[in-house]
Structures are given as C-alpha cells and as structure tokens.
Design a protein around this motif. Structure first.
Motif, PDB file in Angstrom:
ATOM      1  N   GLY A  36       0.799  -1.208   0.000  1.00 44.03           N
ATOM      2  CA  GLY A  36       0.000   0.000   0.000  1.00 44.03           C
ATOM      3  C   GLY A  36       0.830   1.255   0.000  1.00 44.03           C
ATOM      4  N   ASP A  37       2.171   1.099  -0.175  1.00 46.59           N
ATOM      5  CA  ASP A  37       3.049   2.268  -0.153  1.00 46.59           C
ATOM      6  C   ASP A  37       3.864   2.404  -1.429  1.00 46.59           C
ATOM      7  N   GLY A  38       3.418   1.723  -2.500  1.00 40.27           N
ATOM      8  CA  GLY A  38       4.158   1.786  -3.756  1.00 40.27           C
ATOM      9  C   GLY A  38       5.180   0.690  -3.910  1.00 40.27           C
ATOM     10  N   SER A  39       5.108  -0.353  -3.076  1.00 38.20           N
ATOM     11  CA  SER A  39       6.024  -1.495  -3.182  1.00 38.20           C
ATOM     12  C   SER A  39       5.423  -2.524  -4.136  1.00 38.20           C
ATOM     13  N   TYR A  40       5.786  -2.427  -5.412  1.00 37.80           N
ATOM     14  CA  TYR A  40       5.163  -3.274  -6.421  1.00 37.80           C
ATOM     15  C   TYR A  40       5.882  -4.608  -6.563  1.00 37.80           C
ATOM     16  N   ALA A  41       5.107  -5.622  -6.845  1.00 36.99           N
ATOM     17  CA  ALA A  41       5.644  -6.959  -6.978  1.00 36.99           C
ATOM     18  C   ALA A  41       6.199  -7.179  -8.371  1.00 36.99           C
ATOM     19  N   SER A  42       7.243  -7.981  -8.452  1.00 36.53           N
ATOM     20  CA  SER A  42       7.785  -8.341  -9.759  1.00 36.53           C
ATOM     21  C   SER A  42       7.297  -9.717 -10.189  1.00 36.53           C
ATOM     22  N   SER A  43       6.647 -10.430  -9.262  1.00 38.10           N
ATOM     23  CA  SER A  43       6.061 -11.722  -9.605  1.00 38.10           C
ATOM     24  C   SER A  43       4.590 -11.720  -9.203  1.00 38.10           C
ATOM     25  N   LEU A  44       3.835 -12.624  -9.780  1.00 36.84           N
ATOM     26  CA  LEU A  44       2.391 -12.659  -9.556  1.00 36.84           C
ATOM     27  C   LEU A  44       2.061 -13.049  -8.114  1.00 36.84           C
ATOM     28  N   TYR A  45       1.135 -12.298  -7.529  1.00 39.12           N
ATOM     29  CA  TYR A  45       0.657 -12.572  -6.175  1.00 39.12           C
ATOM     30  C   TYR A  45      -0.839 -12.894  -6.214  1.00 39.12           C
ATOM     31  N   ALA A  46      -1.284 -13.585  -5.171  1.00 40.27           N
ATOM     32  CA  ALA A  46      -2.714 -13.828  -4.994  1.00 40.27           C
ATOM     33  C   ALA A  46      -3.043 -13.664  -3.521  1.00 40.27           C
ATOM     34  N   ALA A  47      -4.209 -13.095  -3.226  1.00 43.44           N
ATOM     35  CA  ALA A  47      -4.662 -12.925  -1.849  1.00 43.44           C
ATOM     36  C   ALA A  47      -6.011 -13.600  -1.678  1.00 43.44           C
ATOM     37  N   GLU A  48      -6.147 -14.324  -0.581  1.00 40.84           N
ATOM     38  CA  GLU A  48      -7.416 -14.981  -0.279  1.00 40.84           C
ATOM     39  C   GLU A  48      -8.347 -13.983   0.402  1.00 40.84           C
ATOM     40  N   VAL A  49      -9.486 -13.782  -0.203  1.00 43.27           N
ATOM     41  CA  VAL A  49     -10.499 -12.869   0.332  1.00 43.27           C
ATOM     42  C   VAL A  49     -11.829 -13.623   0.346  1.00 43.27           C
ATOM     43  N   GLN A  50     -12.920 -12.916   0.435  1.00 43.54           N
ATOM     44  CA  GLN A  50     -14.235 -13.540   0.331  1.00 43.54           C
ATOM     45  C   GLN A  50     -15.227 -12.552  -0.253  1.00 43.54           C
TER      46      GLN A  50
END
Length: 276
Positions: free
Chosen positions: A176-190
């Motif tokens: 949330g501070d501009g730290s971007y990922a270089s690989s694909l991420y996934a988050a478990e939500v609902q």
C-alpha cells in the motif's frame, strides 16, 4: 487514501509526472491499490489465466511495462478494466504499444509470451466518474492455449454468494506504499454482502456502489485486498471468474472493501449481445 480510485489510473499519472526525473517502471492501478495486499506469490504455472498489460513506451522496462492486469476469457480474448485503456492511463499514444504478457509469473523473466493486440472494445456504458460498467475486452493478434482460459460465473452462480472464499490476482502494490511486486501474487479474500460496500460507498465523496454491475469483496476486518497496479485483474471463486479489480478507497481497509466489476452483468445470455 480515503478517496475512491480506479486501481491503475492513479499510479499511471504519478509515474508520468515523474518521467523527466526517473524512468517509468512501476505503474499504479487505480482499480488496484495494491499488488494484492496480504497475498502470497503464486507458484510457477499457477494462475495462468492472469495476464499483465504492458506498455514499455509509457511505463518503462524495469517491470516489463506492466500497469494493469487482465484475464483470459477465450483463447484470443482478454477481459480487463475499461479505465486501464483510458487516455489518462495510456496517454496520447493509446494502445499502439500495448501488449499482453501471458504465461509468465515473474515480469522480467523471458518465459511465456508477449502477444500483440489486434483490437480493443471498451464498454460504451462505462462511466469514469461513477466507475459503472468498468469493463473492456482485448482481442489478441495470436491465440493463447485453451488451458489459459477461465470459466465465467453467470447470473445466479453460487460463487457470488456472500461468504464464498475467493482469490484476487495481480502484480500491484503489496503493502500500500508503492512497493510493487515483480512476480504474480494472490490474496485470499471472500465475497462480501452488497451492504458492506453500499455502507462504505453510499454515493458521497467515497464513491457510489451499484450492485447491478459491481461486486464487493475483501475481509470483514480488512488486511487483504487488491491495490494500485492490480486493476483489471481477476477475482476468482469456485474456479470461475466473478470479478475484475475496479476501484476502492485506499487498500485493505476494514471500512472500505474492494469494488470489482461484476462479471455476471456482462455474461452473454442467449439472444443477447453482452460482451462476454
């Protein structure tokens, strides 16, 4: 950030403004305020339905020009957010330099393929002020493998029921501070009740939630969400696509869930000219 943003637009504008000082490298998605905050890296070969939208002319090469996400809905069709193809995000050159990166988890790896764009369709009913109808479809110059295609959840599918476990995928901001990922991420939500987003976005400065074309998702206590750079990426439940990252106020805040484009509003029923 307490104002509603499409999770691709805000970062794109910020990066463009800084272009004279530093190379464009990490576009931010207004419809995706994080690279899936609270998420985990997706193992190689996972999430193959998720693709990255790339414009190196606009966003530089450090992260392969990624600025939004998308999802493969047919071998030669990719669904994404309408705001990802806006002039505010892509600039005056529009889609000239646009490519779709598929089959690649790590953006700077040489794996997968980068596919040219043959054409684009932007929902004519999309409203950039209200975020209603935030959907676009990209036609690829070359088809992707059938195995990349994800099934769509149509109207009445139980995947839309509140409480259904879901996952959101992207290369966006992970903190949330501009730290971007270089690989694909996934988050478990609902999937959250529509009321959660109606209460958060009742039609004031925080935005307006309309359940006919929007879907509410996250966690009741916050902590996991899409963020900048994730716009247009997939929200998946029960193995089917139910949403596209669209907008929200901040990232992963308990009082402000993520808002997604509701796929069932655009699935092609018999005798209808819906886009999907």
């Amino acid at each position: 950030m307490r104002r509603p943003t499409v999770r691709a637009l805000r970062g794109a504008l910020a990066l463009t403004a800084a272009a004279t000082a530093v190379p464009l490298a990490t576009p931010v998605s207004a419809a995706a305020d994080s690279v899936v905050i609270g998420g985990k890296p997706v193992p190689d070969g996972g999430g193959s339905f998720t693709v990255a939208l790339s414009s190196r002319n606009r966003f530089g090469g450090k992260r392969a020009g990624q600025f939004c996400g998308g999802v493969v809905v047919a071998p030669a069709k990719v669904a994404t957010a309408a705001h990802c193809l806006s002039k505010e995000v892509l600039g005056s050159n529009g889609t000239k330099d646009l490519k779709v990166i598929a089959g690649r988890s790590k953006l700077v790896d040489g794996g997968g393929q980068e596919v040219a764009v043959q054409g684009t369709w932007v929902n004519p009913d999309y409203n950039p002020v209200t975020n209603v109808g935030d959907l676009a479809v990209i036609t690829l110059a070359n088809a992707l493998p059938e195995s990349y295609v994800i099934k769509l959840a149509g109207p009445g599918d139980p995947a839309y029921l509140p409480g259904t476990p879901a996952a959101v995928y992207g290369w966006g901001d992970t903190v949330g501070d501009g730290s971007y990922a270089s690989s694909l991420y996934a988050a478990e939500v609902q999937v959250l009740p529509d009321k959660a987003c109606k209460d958060a976005y009742p039609g004031n400065s925080e935005g307006t939630y309309l359940k006919a074309t929007m879907l509410c998702a996250g966690l009741p206590g916050g902590g996991r969400d899409a963020c900048q750079g994730d716009s247009g990426g997939p929200l998946v439940a029960n193995g089917r696509l139910i949403g596209l990252v669209s907008w929200g106020s901040g990232c992963a805040q308990a009082a402000y869930p993520g808002v997604y484009t509701r796929i069932s509003a655009f699935v092609r029923p018999a005798r209808n000219a819906a886009p999907l």
